[in-house]
Every structure is written in structure tokens, then in C-alpha cells.
Design a protein around this motif. Structure first.
Motif, short mmCIF file in Angstrom:
data_model
loop_
_atom_site.label_atom_id
_atom_site.label_comp_id
_atom_site.label_asym_id
_atom_site.label_seq_id
_atom_site.Cartn_x
_atom_site.Cartn_y
_atom_site.Cartn_z
N ASN A 89 -5.38 -7.21 -2.01
CA ASN A 89 -4.87 -6.98 -3.36
C ASN A 89 -4.16 -5.64 -3.49
OD1 ASN A 89 -4.66 -7.93 -6.11
ND2 ASN A 89 -6.02 -6.25 -6.64
N ASP A 90 -4.64 -4.62 -2.80
CA ASP A 90 -4.09 -3.28 -2.96
C ASP A 90 -3.41 -2.75 -1.71
OD1 ASP A 90 -5.05 -3.14 -5.61
OD2 ASP A 90 -7.03 -2.58 -4.89
N GLN A 91 -4.17 -2.69 -0.62
CA GLN A 91 -3.70 -1.97 0.56
C GLN A 91 -2.57 -2.69 1.28
OE1 GLN A 91 -7.42 -1.56 2.60
NE2 GLN A 91 -8.35 -0.68 0.77
N MET A 92 -2.64 -4.02 1.38
CA MET A 92 -1.60 -4.74 2.11
C MET A 92 -0.25 -4.56 1.42
SD MET A 92 -1.51 -8.75 3.25
CE MET A 92 -1.29 -9.37 1.57
N MET A 93 -0.22 -4.77 0.10
CA MET A 93 1.02 -4.59 -0.64
C MET A 93 1.47 -3.13 -0.61
SD MET A 93 3.48 -5.79 -2.40
CE MET A 93 3.01 -7.44 -2.88
N GLU A 94 0.49 -2.24 -0.72
CA GLU A 94 0.81 -0.82 -0.72
C GLU A 94 1.39 -0.40 0.62
OE1 GLU A 94 1.35 2.58 -2.82
OE2 GLU A 94 0.66 0.64 -3.53
N GLY A 132 9.50 -1.57 -14.41
CA GLY A 132 8.22 -1.93 -15.03
C GLY A 132 7.97 -3.43 -15.02
N ILE A 133 8.99 -4.21 -15.38
CA ILE A 133 8.84 -5.67 -15.38
C ILE A 133 8.59 -6.19 -13.97
CG2 ILE A 133 10.04 -7.85 -15.82
CD1 ILE A 133 11.49 -6.46 -18.13
N SER A 134 9.33 -5.65 -13.00
CA SER A 134 9.18 -6.08 -11.61
C SER A 134 7.79 -5.74 -11.08
CB SER A 134 10.25 -5.42 -10.73
OG SER A 134 11.54 -5.79 -11.16
N THR A 135 7.30 -4.55 -11.45
CA THR A 135 5.95 -4.16 -11.03
C THR A 135 4.91 -5.10 -11.61
OG1 THR A 135 6.59 -1.83 -10.86
CG2 THR A 135 4.24 -2.30 -11.05
N TYR A 136 5.07 -5.47 -12.88
CA TYR A 136 4.14 -6.41 -13.53
C TYR A 136 4.14 -7.75 -12.81
CZ TYR A 136 2.54 -9.93 -16.84
OH TYR A 136 1.91 -10.99 -17.41
N LEU A 137 5.35 -8.29 -12.54
CA LEU A 137 5.43 -9.58 -11.85
C LEU A 137 4.86 -9.49 -10.44
CD1 LEU A 137 9.01 -10.69 -12.98
CD2 LEU A 137 6.81 -11.58 -13.80
N SER A 138 5.09 -8.36 -9.78
CA SER A 138 4.56 -8.17 -8.43
C SER A 138 3.04 -8.17 -8.44
CB SER A 138 5.09 -6.85 -7.86
OG SER A 138 4.54 -6.62 -6.58
N ARG A 139 2.45 -7.43 -9.37
CA ARG A 139 0.98 -7.34 -9.44
C ARG A 139 0.37 -8.69 -9.83
NH1 ARG A 139 -0.64 -4.08 -6.22
NH2 ARG A 139 -2.67 -4.57 -7.09
N MET A 140 1.01 -9.41 -10.75
CA MET A 140 0.48 -10.71 -11.18
C MET A 140 0.49 -11.71 -10.02
SD MET A 140 -0.75 -10.86 -14.16
CE MET A 140 -0.80 -12.64 -14.31
N ASN A 141 1.59 -11.79 -9.29
CA ASN A 141 1.66 -12.71 -8.16
C ASN A 141 0.71 -12.30 -7.05
OD1 ASN A 141 3.86 -14.94 -8.33
ND2 ASN A 141 4.82 -13.16 -9.28
N MET A 142 0.59 -11.00 -6.83
CA MET A 142 -0.34 -10.54 -5.80
C MET A 142 -1.77 -10.87 -6.21
SD MET A 142 -1.11 -9.27 -2.96
CE MET A 142 0.52 -8.84 -2.39
N ALA A 143 -2.11 -10.71 -7.49
CA ALA A 143 -3.46 -11.02 -7.96
C ALA A 143 -3.77 -12.50 -7.76
CB ALA A 143 -3.61 -10.64 -9.43
N LYS A 144 -2.80 -13.37 -8.10
CA LYS A 144 -3.01 -14.82 -7.92
C LYS A 144 -3.22 -15.16 -6.44
CE LYS A 144 -0.37 -16.32 -11.99
NZ LYS A 144 0.84 -17.05 -12.45
N GLY A 145 -2.34 -14.61 -5.60
CA GLY A 145 -2.46 -14.89 -4.17
C GLY A 145 -3.74 -14.33 -3.58
N VAL A 169 -16.71 -8.80 2.05
CA VAL A 169 -15.67 -9.64 1.47
C VAL A 169 -14.90 -8.87 0.39
CG1 VAL A 169 -15.23 -11.72 0.09
CG2 VAL A 169 -16.83 -11.80 2.00
N ASP A 170 -15.60 -8.02 -0.37
CA ASP A 170 -14.93 -7.20 -1.38
C ASP A 170 -13.93 -6.25 -0.74
OD1 ASP A 170 -16.21 -8.36 -3.50
OD2 ASP A 170 -17.79 -6.85 -3.63
N LEU A 171 -14.26 -5.72 0.43
CA LEU A 171 -13.33 -4.84 1.13
C LEU A 171 -12.09 -5.62 1.57
CD1 LEU A 171 -15.74 -2.60 3.23
CD2 LEU A 171 -14.10 -1.82 1.52
N ILE A 172 -12.29 -6.86 2.00
CA ILE A 172 -11.14 -7.71 2.33
C ILE A 172 -10.29 -7.95 1.09
CG2 ILE A 172 -10.42 -9.94 3.24
CD1 ILE A 172 -11.80 -8.11 5.28
#
Length: 598
Positions: free
Chosen positions: A156-161, A95-108, A148-151
Motif C-alpha cells: 500500500n505504501d512502500q511499493m508505490m513510494e 491533487g486529483i491524480s494523487t487521490y486517484l492513485s491512492r484510491m486505486n492502490m488501496a483497492k489493489g 501480513v500487516d507488514l506486507i
């Protein structure tokens, strides 16, 4: 195709500069999350086989040693809660790792997409006027928003997924093969089948999405055009016609998305069927393997858990490929803008004085869609004088000013336009346009107050200066009659004021820029003749510099130092009002007609 995709990926990569550490951290924490998630089935396997039952501990040596030091199997049987706590520990870590992953991905992601938007908007600002004329505003808006929203969604979602899915598949198969190769092979057989049919739908969905996306661009352009021309729609009672036209395009757009939804439905339906068959096959085959003693009960439970983990990412792979297809189309549409050639200065642009003679030398020009608009134009406008231009619609009057301001570039070999002897193609664009003021027949006013609109583009914003130029444009008294005076908001595109008032506000805005060259492109057409005369008198007495007046009224240009008459892209007459009004030709015919009508 492959080269184009590599180029697209590299372009995305260039936008991540300064943010790549966020993506790296996101990947690392995602890997930790996946690892922690895969530990729970292993804990279940050890608990069932080696704690509850009597199978040897199949664990790394350091863990086996630790368990023996704690008291071995008997200790764990008496304290089964430790197994549950171990599972909980890994769940918390995941859970903690998922949170950190999503936060860093959101920033990037947000940082990257912000750069894309800024780059896209900045590039559009530098594209030639001709490019904007060829592309619909609504379609450009859609590319800058929805595409741009699709990008954004992809990053944010598909690349990491996609990375996560590949990681899950690899780890699941590795663990499954480590427990039982034959059963793992059965599970593996379904993967190329799912990926194969997903690739087929990838191509189909991409083509249909492109068509649907283009249809949406047309729909957006239609709405934008309707809102811009709302006065015309109301004036001519075209509401029903516009509604029917919109409904037709909207029905087409909806039908395209329904067809796309049908393809996606088939895609998901086949995928769910294959996934269900895979799960049932592994459950049935696993039971047979347990009965035959090929695997233990704990291994069977872990195997089924890993197979479930394998089914989901394999199933998601098809969806991700479909989404990737949409992203590819949107990327292409965005890069079509970014690849458009922007306006460019000369290699060594110059910034000469602009209060000099303007000379057109053998100028020929065509917009490319028809014949020549201008043919062999020779014209000299001495500095500080006023040139009047008269001619019918389409005679090339406005084109002269467009070329002077380099809204359209004069091709090599098509003549030359100079200011003070310097070819305007060698003058820095910012310097050239910063010294040429233009008022169009249908000026565009931004949604601001009168004060902010008039001072727009000027270094001065004090009310005294604004009033000074408003008086020159004979609009000061009119503004004062508004309830909030100069603080009155004039509305989007100036819809709250009349056409003549818009022209006068635009004239005041241009005069306040105090440029040495001023162009009035039929910018007094919407004012009455009395106001027209007042504005001309005011400008003649108080404004200095080179002035170009384009008009259909003789009275507007009759006091000009030089007048030219254009017809079919040629200068057919030139002189002063006194000489032209006595010379047989277009000018005299128009003058006689307008004089008799007053």
C-alpha cells in the motif's frame, strides 16, 4: 538470495490477479501527479526569466506560439495572475491524480492482502497435525497478523513510494541536467553515497529485525499459552512466576527493538547530515553560477526547487530499503507456512463403506524424536464391535487412533492399516475423517451455545435431535439447570463448565455426527464412576457401530468385546474381561488394585 527474492516477487504478483488494472491506474495517475508537481518550478523559472526579466521564452514551440498570440511578454506582465493560475491548475491536477492513485492502490492492495490472508488461513487448515504440534500457536498467529500487516504496508505504501521515488529522482536529474550539467553533476554525486550507505543499513536492519520479530513471536506465544492455561496458573499460584517469565521475555523484546531503533537512528542521522550537506552545496554552488552568469535567476530558483525534490526521494530511498528489509523477513516467515507440505490424498482416492473390519498389520511407528512408539502391532477390530485399550501413559494407546484417523501418516514400509481391506492411505481424507468420530481426554469446545456446540459438524440442528444426543451423553439435565438452557454460551474453550461436563458435551457432539467408527480417548476420565456407568449403558443400548474405548478404568472397558493391554508400544495381552481378569499380567494387577480401592 536473488532467486529467493524473485520467487517472493512472483508470489506477490500471483496474488494480484484480477486487481492488476488498479495497480496500473495507480502508477499512471502517480506519474501524472509527479509531472504536474514538476511544472510549478518551470512556471516560476519562465515567470522570473521571461516575464519579469527579458530573457527569451525557453518553451516548446506550441506554448511559445500561444503566448505570442495572447500578446506576448507585455500581456503576461500586465496579467501575472495567469502565471499563478497556471501553477494552481497544475496543483489541482496533482491533487486529483494523487487521490486517484491512492484510491486505486488501496483497492489493489486490500484485494491482494485479502487473498494472502485467505490463502494463508486455508493452507493452515490443510497442514498436518504433526506440523501444528511443532509450531507454537502464538508464533503462527503473529505470522498471520503482524507479518501480513507488514506486507500490507509494503504494497500500500512502500511499493508505490519506491516507484515514485525512482521516478522523482530520474525526472529531477533530467530537468536539472537540461538546465546546467555541471551543477546537476554536483547534486548527482551525493546519490550513490546515500544509496551505498543505505544498502549497508539494509543488511544490518534486516538481520536485527528478524531477531526482534522472532522474539515477538515467542512473546505472543507466551501470552497465548498463559491465557489458555489460566486455570493451571490460578490453581498452582503461578501468577508471580508467569509474570516474571513474561517480564523477562518482554524486556528482551524491548531491548532488541531499542537496539534496532539505535541502528535506525544512526541511519536517519547520517542521511539527514548528507541531505543537509547536499542542499547547502547546491545553494552555494548555485549562487556562484548565477554570479558568473552560467544560469539565470529563474533557473537558479527552479534548480533549488528540483534539488529539494531530489533530496527528499533520495533520503526516502534509505528508509524504503530499511522497510523493504523488514518486509523481506515477514515474507519469508509467511512463505515458510505456505511452503509447508499440506496433507494430501492418494492420486486416486477412494470412498469405500466404513462400517467394515479395521485391521492393523505389523504397524511400527515413531514420532521421530524418540524410539519406536508402536512396535509390530497386529490387531483386528470386527465391524460393529467394541475394542477396549488399557495401558500406562506413553504406551501408544492414543497413537493407534491418531494413525487410524491419519492425524499422523503411517510411513511406507511401516505396516498397513485397512478398513474393509482398503489401505487408509488410499481413502479420501474427508471421507475417512467424516466417518470417524473422536472424543479426546481434554476436548476443545468453541465459544458457542450448548445447542450449537453439540450440533457442530452435524447436518441436523433442531433442538429435538440435540436433546436426544445430550441425553445419550447424560448431560441433558445438567444443561437444563443453566438459566438459558441450551442457549447458554459455554465460553471460550468451555471455561464456564467443569471438565466432566466438557467431556459429556464433546461426547454428545460426536454421537450426533453418527459416524460408523467412534473413538473415546480416555474421554470419561473426568466424570464420576456412577455417571461413567450411565453413559456406557446409554451408549451400549442406543448407539451402533465400531467403538474404540481408551481408558485407565477397568470399569469403562470391561464390557468391550475385545480388550488389549499395551506396554511400551506393544500389545502384551488381549482377550475379554473374563479371561484377562484371571490371567497373570498388567490387566489383572490394575483390576485388583482398582477393585480394592472401591
Amino acid at each position: 538470495m536473488k532467486k529467493e527474492k524473485r520467487t517472493t516477487i512472483l508470489r506477490f504478483y500471483s496474488f494480484t490477479k484480477g486487481l492488476r488494472h488498479n495497480f496500473v491506474l495507480a502508477l499512471l495517475t502517480m506519474a501524472i501527479s509527479v509531472f504536474a508537481g514538476y511544472m510549478t518550478p518551470q512556471i516560476i523559472r519562465v515567470t522570473v526569466d521571461s516575464v519579469i526579466n527579458d530573457s527569451p521564452f525557453n518553451l516548446p514551440s506550441f506554448l511559445a506560439t500561444q503566448i505570442e498570440n495572447m500578446g506576448g511578454r507585455d500581456f503576461l506582465r500586465q496579467n501575472l495572475i495567469l502565471c499563478a493560475l497556471a501553477s494552481l491548475l497544475f496543483a489541482v491536477l496533482a491533487g486529483i491524480s494523487t487521490y486517484l492513485s491512492r484510491m486505486n492502490m488501496a483497492k489493489g492492495c486490500e484485494g491482494t492482502v485479502t487473498k494472502i490472508r485467505n490463502t494463508l488461513f486455508s493452507h493452515i487448515q490443510r497442514l498436518p497435525y504433526a506440523w501444528h504440534n511443532k509450531n507454537q500457536t502464538g508464533d503462527i498467529i503473529q505470522r498471520c497478523t503482524q507479518d501480513v500487516d507488514l506486507i500490507h504496508n509494503f504494497i500500500n505504501d512502500q511499493m508505490m513510494e519506491l516507484v515514485r521515488v525512482v521516478f522523482l529522482i530520474v525526472v529531477s536529474l533530467a530537468l536539472m541536467f537540461s538546465m546546467n550539467a555541471k551543477l546537476a553533476l554536483i547534486a548527482f554525486i551525493f546519490i550513490p553515497i546515500v544509496v551505498g550507505y543505505s544498502m549497508i543499513f539494509f543488511v544490518i536492519v534486516g538481520d536485527r529485525f528478524r531477531i526482534a520479530d522472532e522474539a515477538e513471536g515467542k512473546l505472543t506465544a507466551m501470552v497465548q499459552e498463559n491465557l489458555t492455561g489460566v486455570r493451571v496458573v490460578r490453581a498452582f499460584g503461578r501468577e508471580r512466576f508467569e509474570k516474571d517469565k513474561f517480564n523477562k521475555q518482554n524486556d528482551l523484546f524491548s531491548d532488541l527493538w531499542v537496539r534496532l531503533g539505535h541502528v535506525m537512528g544512526v541511519n536517519w542521522g547520517i542521511g539527514d547530515l548528507l541531505s543537509g550537506i547536499q542542499v547547502l552545496t547546491i545553494i552555494a554552488a548555485g549562487i556562484v553560477f548565477v554570479v558568473d552568469g552560467a544560469i539565470t535567476e529563474g533557473e537558479y530558483l527552479a534548480f533549488v526547487a528540483y534539488n529539494s525534490m531530489l533530496v527528499w526521494p533520495t533520503r526516502s530511498l534509505g528508509r524504503l530499503l530499511s522497510e523493504l528489509s523488514k518486509t523481506g523477513i515477514s515474507s519469508k516467515r509467511i512463505f515458510e507456512i505456505l511452503d509447508a507440505e499440506p496433507e494430501k490424498d492418494a492420486e486416486t482416492p477412494v470412498t469405500p463403506p466404513m462400517d467394515r473390519d479395521i485391521v492393523f498389520k505389523h504397524v511400527n511407528f515413531s514420532y521421530g524424536t524418540s524410539g519406536e512408539v508402536l512396535h509390530d502391532i497386529d490387531l483386528k477390530i470386527p465391524a460393529g464391535t467394541t475394542l477396549g485399550i488399557l495401558g500406562s501413559t506413553g504406551s501408544g494407546k492414543s497413537t493407534l487412533t491418531y494413525l487410524l484417523d491419519r492425524l499422523y501418516e503411517l510411513p511406507e514400509g511401516s505396516g498397513e492399516i485397512t478398513i474393509g481391506g482398503v489401505d487408509i492411505r488410499n481413502i479420501a481424507l474427508s471421507h475417512l475423517r467424516g466417518n470417524i468420530g473422536i472424543v479426546l481426554q481434554e476436548p476443545f469446545l468453541f465459544s458457542k451455545s450448548f445447542k450449537d456446540t453439540i450440533s457442530d459438524g452435524s447436518n441436523r440442528h433442531d433442538i429435538e435431535s440435540v436433546r436426544k444426543y445430550a441425553r445419550l451423553a447424560v448431560i441433558d439435565d445438567t444443561i437444563d439447570r443453566f438459566a438459558e438452557g441450551y442457549d447458554t454460551q459455554i465460553g471460550e474453550r468451555g471455561v464456564t463448565i467443569s471438565g466432566g461436563q466438557k467431556q459429556r458435551v464433546a461426547i454428545a457432539r460426536m454421537l450426533m455426527q453418527n459416524t460408523p467408527i467412534k473413538i473415546f480417548d480416555d474421554s470419561l476420565s473426568a466424570v464420576d464412576m456412577e455417571t461413567d456407568a450411565k453413559i456406557r449403558e446409554s451408549i451400549n443400548k442406543n448407539v451402533r457401530g465400531t467403538t474404540i474405548l481408551i481408558a485407565h478404568r477397568i470399569t469403562t472397558i470391561m464390557n468391550a468385546d475385545q480388550i488389549i493391554v499395551m506396554d511400551k508400544g506393544r500389545i502384551v495381552q488381549r482377550g475379554t474381561h473374563e479371561t484377562l481378569s484371571k490371567e497373570d499380567g498388567i490387566y489383572k494387577r490394575i483390576y485388583d488394585t482398582q477393585r480394592s480401592a472401591t
